[in-house]
Design an enzyme around this catalytic site. Structure first.
Site, PDB file in Angstrom:
ATOM      1  N   ASP A  45      19.478 -27.319  23.728  1.00 40.85           N
ATOM      2  CA  ASP A  45      18.944 -28.075  22.596  1.00 40.85           C
ATOM      3  C   ASP A  45      19.643 -29.419  22.503  1.00 40.85           C
ATOM      4  O   ASP A  45      20.878 -29.479  22.528  1.00 40.85           O
ATOM      5  CB  ASP A  45      19.219 -27.337  21.274  1.00 40.85           C
ATOM      6  CG  ASP A  45      18.218 -26.230  21.007  1.00 40.85           C
ATOM      7  OD1 ASP A  45      17.319 -26.021  21.841  1.00 40.85           O
ATOM      8  OD2 ASP A  45      18.337 -25.572  19.959  1.00 40.85           O
ATOM      9  N   LYS A  97       9.493 -28.173  20.393  1.00 44.08           N
ATOM     10  CA  LYS A  97       8.993 -27.063  19.584  1.00 44.08           C
ATOM     11  C   LYS A  97       7.847 -27.493  18.671  1.00 44.08           C
ATOM     12  O   LYS A  97       7.855 -28.586  18.113  1.00 44.08           O
ATOM     13  CB  LYS A  97      10.124 -26.538  18.684  1.00 44.08           C
ATOM     14  CG  LYS A  97      11.261 -25.853  19.428  1.00 44.08           C
ATOM     15  CD  LYS A  97      12.295 -25.342  18.434  1.00 44.08           C
ATOM     16  CE  LYS A  97      13.592 -24.956  19.103  1.00 44.08           C
ATOM     17  NZ  LYS A  97      13.500 -23.700  19.858  1.00 44.08           N
ATOM     18  N   GLY A 112      20.797 -20.408  15.557  1.00 46.28           N
ATOM     19  CA  GLY A 112      21.650 -21.141  14.635  1.00 46.28           C
ATOM     20  C   GLY A 112      22.734 -20.315  13.978  1.00 46.28           C
ATOM     21  O   GLY A 112      23.295 -20.712  12.967  1.00 46.28           O
ATOM     22  N   ARG A 142      17.873  -5.542  24.882  1.00 47.73           N
ATOM     23  CA  ARG A 142      17.948  -4.096  25.144  1.00 47.73           C
ATOM     24  C   ARG A 142      16.646  -3.400  24.767  1.00 47.73           C
ATOM     25  O   ARG A 142      16.181  -2.492  25.464  1.00 47.73           O
ATOM     26  CB  ARG A 142      19.114  -3.472  24.359  1.00 47.73           C
ATOM     27  CG  ARG A 142      20.471  -3.728  24.988  1.00 47.73           C
ATOM     28  CD  ARG A 142      21.520  -2.852  24.320  1.00 47.73           C
ATOM     29  NE  ARG A 142      22.856  -3.116  24.811  1.00 47.73           N
ATOM     30  CZ  ARG A 142      23.389  -2.518  25.882  1.00 47.73           C
ATOM     31  NH1 ARG A 142      22.679  -1.635  26.563  1.00 47.73           N
ATOM     32  NH2 ARG A 142      24.602  -2.809  26.264  1.00 47.73           N
ATOM     33  N   GLY A 196      21.890 -17.471  19.420  1.00 51.21           N
ATOM     34  CA  GLY A 196      23.243 -17.008  19.110  1.00 51.21           C
ATOM     35  C   GLY A 196      24.220 -17.043  20.267  1.00 51.21           C
ATOM     36  O   GLY A 196      25.356 -16.604  20.138  1.00 51.21           O
ATOM     37  N   GLY A 199      21.274 -23.260  22.040  1.00 55.13           N
ATOM     38  CA  GLY A 199      20.921 -24.254  21.042  1.00 55.13           C
ATOM     39  C   GLY A 199      22.150 -24.821  20.381  1.00 55.13           C
ATOM     40  O   GLY A 199      22.866 -25.660  20.948  1.00 55.13           O
ATOM     41  N   SER A 200      22.420 -24.324  19.200  1.00 59.64           N
ATOM     42  CA  SER A 200      23.516 -24.853  18.398  1.00 59.64           C
ATOM     43  C   SER A 200      24.870 -24.664  19.074  1.00 59.64           C
ATOM     44  O   SER A 200      25.809 -25.405  18.822  1.00 59.64           O
ATOM     45  CB  SER A 200      23.515 -24.143  17.044  1.00 59.64           C
ATOM     46  OG  SER A 200      22.194 -23.992  16.573  1.00 59.64           O
TER      47      SER A 200
END
Lengths: 291, 194
Positions: free
Chosen positions: A23, A80, A152, A164, A213, A234-235
């Site tokens: 990102d 996005k 995030g 999983r 995450g 991302g973050s």
């Protein structure tokens, strides 16, 4: 969309495998990501952690900002649009984006229907928490899937749970008798042909990345060992103390995800990781958007 | 050499390397994945440089100390098959780009020569040295060869006559993706080079 265009779009995802999609919010960040070894960048105005902090409605980014990033790098650029917002997707196609992420990170524009992605020439990637979601998105024309995770947060627990779940459901379908596949298709609300593909091949018919995450080289190795074909981060990168170094380390961890000694080296002196929020502390579960 | 005695090292840093491995295995030869320097110590008869992002692969080749030993193998004459990003890694010159990777193939390549993903396409064409009729060439954000020296044999061209396949001594390079079709003819002719 012609059959051949869909194949070409699936094949671009194949070329991204074993890579990290990062990102970025500015051309400068995009260049840092490219130099650190990103195989593509996701152009957006605010990274998920900031979207979460700011609250309110979150929409497609300014096309001018996306074009600035397209000009800054030579690797593929993704962007996005909101779930169900086919007009935003049309705008992104008009500026020749390489991949559209119909994403739960943004505020959904439609609480019933996803975009009919077969109407577009550009490829789409969509999030999924389980096999049913993944196959429904594929039947709508997605040519790449990613686990939703919880964007995030810097908390990998949901990405793990979704990967999983996907693996378990694929294994279950492989183990079914062929006469049981018809009923399974009904339960998953997808076509028999897609269920048959999974039964015969033991995998999704498109590339599957992990997302949501992921914040450390060990997180990256974890998701790759669980069967992800590549990662979205991302973050986790630009919310950390030393984005460049962390981005570098995560790229290398994805390539050599089974080499614990190397991951140990890569994990040293990375500076502060993004702070993160535990899933129990979150008020907004983005992964619940769009099923 | 019989295929079952051949081991092909497939560069597995990033990209579509599994597809090449499947092609090679379907022809009865063996494959090993090249992910770090120590992987180069194995017995390798030929090398495949797969598609993916050349910037990522090139960076990892350097940082994992694999660039020089692999370059030495190519220069020593080990057969190499390079596709898309692999072609960019081999090229002596890259247009509008100051990167140089192996630089063992005397051609100039143009990256993303057909534009963004909307410019990706497929096309049937005859390929020199590949018998049995036309071959389906699949171009994904592909490069083409903008210039080459006389010693480089041109094997394939696109509809606009750009060079998209070449052979130079032990190096076989294509701008498209033979690993994405079910057609094994290019991989067969590559194994015949061993």
């Amino acid at each position: 969309m012609s059959e051949n265009r869909y194949e070409l779009n699936k094949e671009l995802a194949q070329m991204l495998k074993g890579g990290v999609i990062m990102d970025v919010t500015t051309p400068e960040q995009a260049k840092i990501a490219e130099e650190a070894g990103a195989c593509a960048v996701m152009a957006l105005e605010r990274i998920p952690a900031d979207i979460r902090a700011a609250g309110g409605v979150s929409r497609m980014s300014d096309p001018k900002m996306i074009q600035g990033i397209q000009e800054a790098v030579s690797i593929p650029v993704m962007a996005k649009c909101r779930i169900g917002h086919f007009a935003e997707a049309q705008v992104l196609e008009a500026i020749e984006i390489d991949y559209i992420d119909e994403s739960e990170v943004l505020s959904p524009a439609d609480d019933v229907y996803h975009i009919d992605k077969t109407k577009f020439k550009v490829p789409f990637v969509c999030g999924a928490k389980d096999l049913g979601e993944a196959l429904r998105r594929i039947s709508e024309g997605a040519s790449m899937i990613r686990t939703k995770g919880e964007p995030g947060t810097g908390d990998v627990v949901q990405a793990v749970r979704h990967m999983r779940m996907l693996n378990r459901e694929i294994a279950k379908i492989q183990a079914l008798r062929s006469d049981e596949l018809f009923d399974e298709a009904k339960k998953l609300q997808v076509s028999y042909d897609l269920v048959l593909y999974v039964h015969e091949n033991g995998k999704l018919p498109v590339v599957n990345f992990a997302a949501g995450g992921i914040a450390t080289p060990a997180d990256a190795a974890l998701m790759m060992q669980l069967g992800a074909e590549g990662l979205f981060v991302g973050s986790g990168i630009f919310k950390s103390g030393n984005p460049q170094k962390r981005a570098n380390a995560i790229v290398k961890a994805v390539t050599n995800y089974q080499d614990a000694k190397l991951i140990a080296e890569l994990s040293k002196d990375l500076g502060e990781a993004m702070v993160g929020i535990n899933e129990q502390e979150i008020e907004l579960l983005m992964a619940e958007r769009g099923k | 050499m019989q295929n079952e005695k051949i081991t092909v090292g497939v560069l597995a840093l990033q990209g579509a390397f599994i597809e090449h491995e499947q092609m090679i295995k379907s022809l009865g030869a063996n494959t090993v994945e090249l992910r770090q320097k120590s992987d180069l110590d194995q017995k390798i008869d030929a090398v495949i440089l797969p598609g993916g992002e050349s910037t990522v692969q090139g960076k990892l080749l350097n940082e994992l100390d694999m660039m020089e030993p692999l370059k030495a193998m190519i220069k020593a004459g080990k057969p190499v098959l390079a596709t898309c990003a692999g072609l960019i890694l081999l090229a002596e010159h890259i247009e509008e780009d100051d990167h140089l990777y192996f630089g063992t193939l005397p051609v100039t390549v143009k990256r993303n020569a057909y534009g963004r993903q909307l410019g990706s396409f497929s096309q049937n064409a005859c390929i020199a040295g590949v018998t049995g009729g036309e071959y389906l060439m699949r171009f994904i954000r592909a490069p083409y060869i903008a210039g080459s020296t006389e010693q480089v044999e041109v094997l394939a061209r696109d509809a606009k006559n750009h060079i998209v396949g070449v052979r130079y001594e032990n190096q076989l390079a294509f701008a498209f993706h033979p690993e994405l079709t079910g057609d094994t003819r290019i991989h067969e002719s590559f194994l015949n080079m061993v």
